[in-house]
Write a protein that holds these residues in place. Structure first.
Motif, short mmCIF file in Angstrom:
data_model
loop_
_atom_site.label_atom_id
_atom_site.label_comp_id
_atom_site.label_asym_id
_atom_site.label_seq_id
_atom_site.Cartn_x
_atom_site.Cartn_y
_atom_site.Cartn_z
N HIS A 363 0.83 -1.20 0.00
CA HIS A 363 0.00 0.00 0.00
C HIS A 363 0.87 1.25 0.00
O HIS A 363 0.58 2.23 -0.71
N TYR A 366 2.47 1.63 -3.60
CA TYR A 366 1.52 2.07 -4.63
C TYR A 366 1.01 3.48 -4.34
O TYR A 366 0.76 4.26 -5.27
N ARG A 367 0.86 3.83 -3.06
CA ARG A 367 0.42 5.18 -2.71
C ARG A 367 1.45 6.20 -3.16
O ARG A 367 1.11 7.25 -3.71
N SER A 370 1.40 6.56 -6.93
CA SER A 370 0.24 7.29 -7.43
C SER A 370 0.46 8.80 -7.42
O SER A 370 -0.22 9.54 -8.14
N LEU A 389 -0.81 -6.63 -8.17
CA LEU A 389 -0.93 -5.43 -8.99
C LEU A 389 -2.35 -4.91 -9.12
O LEU A 389 -2.57 -3.69 -9.12
N GLY A 393 -2.72 -2.68 -5.99
CA GLY A 393 -2.18 -1.55 -6.73
C GLY A 393 -3.14 -0.86 -7.67
O GLY A 393 -2.94 0.32 -8.00
N TYR A 396 -4.43 2.77 -7.02
CA TYR A 396 -3.34 3.75 -7.02
C TYR A 396 -2.74 3.92 -8.41
O TYR A 396 -2.52 5.06 -8.88
N LEU A 397 -2.46 2.81 -9.09
CA LEU A 397 -1.84 2.89 -10.40
C LEU A 397 -2.73 3.59 -11.42
O LEU A 397 -2.23 4.16 -12.40
#
Length: 576
Positions: A363, A366-367, A370, A389, A393, A396-397
């Motif tokens: 987390h 990915y945060r 982002s 992913l 993810g 965020y992605l």
């Protein structure tokens, strides 16, 4: 006040030039047919860079001459490339000279030349270049056997030359450069054959040097770095690739001296966190940092970079054994919000007892990703843990609206084909999506169909073939037009006769922050002639192929039950 009609706005040369620079290849070719003014502006882009790939030495290029006679005056950059097999062939020097003369004589304003020769080529071939390319500013070649007199002739014939790149440079070559080209400010040499003292002497004669790139030097020491730091304070680009004898003392000397440093490549090297921390303090303008396979650097040193260098655009920390994902564990966002390229392949999870759970760490990662909304290229492959992913993810992605290339190859756990499609659809501008077929779980219907085929072959007495649910072939991704509805199209093609399948090479990072380029063929007849496939047939998959068209228009595919094939032989001509 009435607005200016659009046709009058486009008649302003400066505005028209700005617009055509934003067009893709198809639009450029269409625009070139509108009128004389549009043709003039588009040809400057269509023909500014010419790339002749695969075996230019012995290929028949005569059909190029009429086009070059018309358009060659606007070509500024020429790249002549060879396949690996052709580079090992015996050299026909007379033919090489004829080809070079025919090409260069049609490009009177050439400023940049990248050229690959067969291995046995002698440096006297550059006398032909010196005769026909007197306006050169950049010269890059792979000649391995140099004569200092040939280098001297080239430099005297090209007084504007400011960048030179080559291999096996000796001390005599450095002396020739120093004597004939005092305005040279960029040099790139790999497998050099000079020692510390000879490099120090060279650097002392070029106080305005802006770029120094040295690769695969087995004995270069920190003493040379300390002298370079004292002699060349203006350096902006510094690369020491596979110079394994360099130590912290040398790195710290140059980092303290080069306050204008923008590009740094130290991978792999013996750099430590203390060196990288010093870099973060003294080089605030850093834009490009490449540290692959640096075994002594940890997330502590990288943390100093991402929280200090606001202008950073390219960061490669791949396969650094001691860097952990805790580099993302911080409440303070990275200051390098303009980052465009990030490679975090192979970095690991924290191994301490009090470390957060893997899901919490993911987390955090990915945060942080982002927030890098300018990111265009992301490499996140080769990890020994599940990236999750899509489920972790995905939200965020999806914020990375500008992402153009994504590499998720070598996943720990293969993911369903439908998830691969869903991941690709997170990015509306995706033009390249790299993964391996071993990363994908085929749909159950495909597996069952392959099993039926296998059973039928055994029943008929034919040799049986083992079913590979996850083949090892690499994925081929090409950009196609987007669907009207934006909904992915998923198709399955039956097996067909075995043919070689072409693969686009992975983009390599350049010494400077990457600049978007386009491959263009400016004349329709050349599209048919120089395709690299002599028989003109479509390259077809050799076995069951799953395909899908993403929302971005990119077609992705993987093959079930076949091994990766070699790229086809042949050659092509490309414009960029």
């Amino acid at each position: 006040m009435e607005s200016t009609p659009a046709n009058q706005v486009l008649a302003i040369p400066e505005i028209l030039s700005m617009i055509v620079h934003l067009l893709d290849s198809g639009s450029l070719k269409a625009a070139s047919l509108v009128c004389k003014d549009w043709h003039h502006h588009t040809r400057l882009i269509l023909w500014r860079q010419l790339i002749v790939r695969k075996d230019w030495c012995e290929s028949d290029l005569t059909q190029l001459w009429p086009a070059l006679d018309r358009q060659g005056s606007v070509t500024k950059s020429l790249s002549l490339e060879l396949s690996g097999a052709e580079r090992l062939n015996r050299v026909d020097m007379s033919l090489i000279k004829v080809q070079l003369t025919s090409l260069l004589s049609r490009l009177p304003n050439l400023e940049s030349l990248h050229i690959q020769f067969p291995h046995e080529t002698k440096s006297n071939i550059i006398l032909t270049i010196a005769e026909h390319a007197t306006k050169l500013k950049q010269f890059d070649t792979d000649i391995s056997s140099w004569d200092s007199n040939d280098m001297t002739t080239l430099l005297r014939s090209c007084p504007d030359l400011c960048y030179i790149s080559g291999r096996n440079f000796t001390s005599k070559i450095l002396e020739a450069i120093a004597v004939t080209q005092p305005t040279l400010n960029r040099i790139d040499c790999y497998h050099p054959q000079f020692d510390d003292d000879e490099l120090i002497s060279f650097a002392q004669q070029f106080p305005d040097l802006l770029q120094l790139s040295i690769s695969f030097h087995s004995f270069l020491t920190s003493r040379a770095l300390a002298s370079i730091a004292a002699s060349c304070p203006k350096i902006e680009q510094l690369e020491f690739h596979f110079c394994l004898c360099l130590q912290s003392a040398g790195f710290q000397a140059v980092f303290r001296a080069f306050n204008n440093l923008r590009v740094l490549n130290l991978g792999p090297s013996e750099a430590y966190d203390a060196d990288i921390a010093l870099l973060a303090v003294h080089c605030p303008n850093l834009e490009f940092l490449k540290l692959p396979f640096c075994a002594n650097i940890t997330q502590v040193g990288i943390g100093e970079i991402v929280h200090s260098c606001q202008n950073l655009q390219h960061l490669d920390i791949s396969w650094c054994d001691k860097i952990q994902l805790s580099v993302f564990e911080t409440e303070t966002p990275w200051v390098c919000k303009g980052l465009r390229y990030l490679d975090i392949s192979g970095i690991s999870l924290p191994d301490s007892a009090d470390a957060p759970t893997p899901e919490d760490i993911l987390h955090c990662m990915y945060r942080q990703l982002s927030l890098l909304t300018q990111l265009q290229h992301l490499v996140i492959s080769g990890h020994d843990f599940s990236l999750r992913l899509l489920e972790v993810g995905g939200p965020y992605l999806a914020q990375l609206k500008r992402l153009e290339t994504l590499n998720i190859s070598k996943l720990k756990n293969p993911i369903p084909w439908s998830d691969v499609i869903a991941i690709g659809n997170l990015f509306p501008r995706l033009t390249q999506f790299q993964f391996q077929c071993s990363d994908v779980v085929p749909p159950l219907s495909v597996i069952e169909g392959a099993a039926v085929k296998k059973s039928s072959k055994v029943h008929l007495g034919e040799p049986s073939e083992s079913l590979q649910s996850t083949a090892e072939a690499s994925t081929s991704a090409t950009s196609l037009g987007a669907t009207a509805s934006g909904t992915p199209r998923i198709t399955s093609r039956p097996s067909s006769p075995k043919r070689k399948r072409s693969r686009s090479p992975s983009p390599l990072p350049s010494p400077a922050p990457p600049i978007p380029t386009r491959s263009i063929s400016p004349d329709p007849f050349l599209d048919q002639i120089y395709t690299g496939d002599n028989n003109g047939e479509e390259n077809r998959p050799t076995s069951e192929a799953m395909r899908a068209t993403l929302n971005s228009g990119l077609e992705i595919s993987f093959q079930v039950g076949s091994e990766e094939e070699e790229a086809p032989t042949g050659w092509g001509v490309f414009w960029r």
